[in-house]
Design an enzyme around this catalytic site. Sequence first.
Site, PDB file in Angstrom:
ATOM      1  N   ASP A   1     -19.212   5.017  -5.677  1.00 59.88           N
ATOM      2  CA  ASP A   1     -18.552   6.254  -5.253  1.00 59.88           C
ATOM      3  C   ASP A   1     -19.099   7.487  -5.959  1.00 59.88           C
ATOM      4  OD1 ASP A   1     -17.536   5.485  -7.721  1.00 59.88           O
ATOM      5  OD2 ASP A   1     -15.468   5.256  -7.046  1.00 59.88           O
TER       6      ASP A   1
ATOM      7  N   HIS B   1      -6.571   1.401  -7.100  1.00 63.91           N
ATOM      8  CA  HIS B   1      -7.743   1.689  -6.271  1.00 63.91           C
ATOM      9  C   HIS B   1      -8.973   0.954  -6.792  1.00 63.91           C
ATOM     10  CE1 HIS B   1      -8.755   5.667  -8.619  1.00 63.91           C
ATOM     11  NE2 HIS B   1      -9.539   4.704  -9.060  1.00 63.91           N
TER      12      HIS B   1
HETATM   13  C1  GLP Z   1     -12.540   5.930 -11.101  1.00 66.52           C
HETATM   14  C2  GLP Z   1     -13.541   5.188 -10.263  1.00 66.52           C
HETATM   15  C3  GLP Z   1     -13.208   3.726 -10.166  1.00 66.52           C
HETATM   16  C4  GLP Z   1     -12.877   3.183 -11.527  1.00 66.52           C
HETATM   17  C5  GLP Z   1     -11.716   3.888 -12.114  1.00 66.52           C
HETATM   18  C6  GLP Z   1     -11.266   3.349 -13.467  1.00 66.52           C
HETATM   19  O1  GLP Z   1     -11.431   6.321 -10.406  1.00 66.52           O
HETATM   20  N1  GLP Z   1     -13.646   5.707  -8.947  1.00 66.52           N
HETATM   21  O2  GLP Z   1     -14.295   3.042  -9.577  1.00 66.52           O
HETATM   22  O3  GLP Z   1     -12.595   1.810 -11.419  1.00 66.52           O
HETATM   23  O4  GLP Z   1     -12.116   5.234 -12.257  1.00 66.52           O
HETATM   24  O5  GLP Z   1     -11.770   4.120 -14.473  1.00 66.52           O
HETATM   25  P1  GLP Z   1     -11.649   3.782 -16.016  1.00 66.52           P
HETATM   26  O6  GLP Z   1     -12.602   2.644 -16.253  1.00 66.52           O
HETATM   27  O7  GLP Z   1     -12.099   5.032 -16.710  1.00 66.52           O
HETATM   28  O8  GLP Z   1     -10.249   3.424 -16.279  1.00 66.52           O
END
Ligand code: GLP
Length: 249
Positions: A66, A137
């Site tokens: 993404d 998500h």
């Molecule tokens: C963002 C990304 C996701 C990711 C999520 C978790 O929203 N789009 O793909 O899984 O962050 O992030 P973190 O690892 O910083 O908790």
Amino acid sequence: MYKIFDSVEEAAYYTAQRLFSKIQAMPAAVLGLATGSTMKPVYSQLLQLLDENPVDLSQLCTYNLDEYIGLSAQHPQSYNYYMYEYLFSKLNLPPQNTHLPDGLISDCEAVCQAYSHAIASQGGLDLQLLGIGSNGHIGFNEPYTCFNSRTHVVELSEQTRIDNGRFFDDQSEMPTHAITMGIKDILEAKEIILMATGRNKAEIMAQLFMSPIDEALPASALKKHRNLTIVLDREAAALLPEQALKSVI
Ligand code: GLP
């Protein structure tokens, strides 16, 4: 299958090892990569493994999940920048083999279709790495995204804007939209690793464990997949029911 580790480092090392083994066994593998703070120790351990055991990366191919709409690849909070900073700039991987959605697209529909098509035309993803948002998500597939979705533009939820806004100097700079690989693209990967660490992921991991397959919780789509590994540290696993922990370790 669940893998639960005592520390973030051990969880990250396991995931890095899985990526490394895949690259070693399949030099022309197509990897689906993720961003977020969870992946930083994974990429740093992967770099170390590749440093100690050099592998020819000339045929390896990567597709990221993404990107924020409106951020250029030079913006420090863009995922293009993240991947360059934490992985690509330190790897001998041909730049033309790395793919991320472009946050500055104009013809969204054509660009989205082309992204999913490019993945499929390479034979699909051999291994997809995923983090999880606190609302469940995956990529930026927010709650109630259709499980049949391909790459698309999404309006970010309030929860995601709060969670991810903390990385921006000014919360108002946090984009409202993103482009994400769809859930169908993700499910077509031959292997999937979902990794979550830290206490702030414990609630969603418990919800995911209990949830039926339901579009209200995007990550629940993964329960349909035949080759899924969920990698957690103790903190992220803290609210899994006791009997569940016994059966998964
Ligand atoms: C963002 C990304 C996701 C990711 C999520 C978790 O929203 N789009 O793909 O899984 O962050 O992030 P973190 O690892 O910083 O908790």
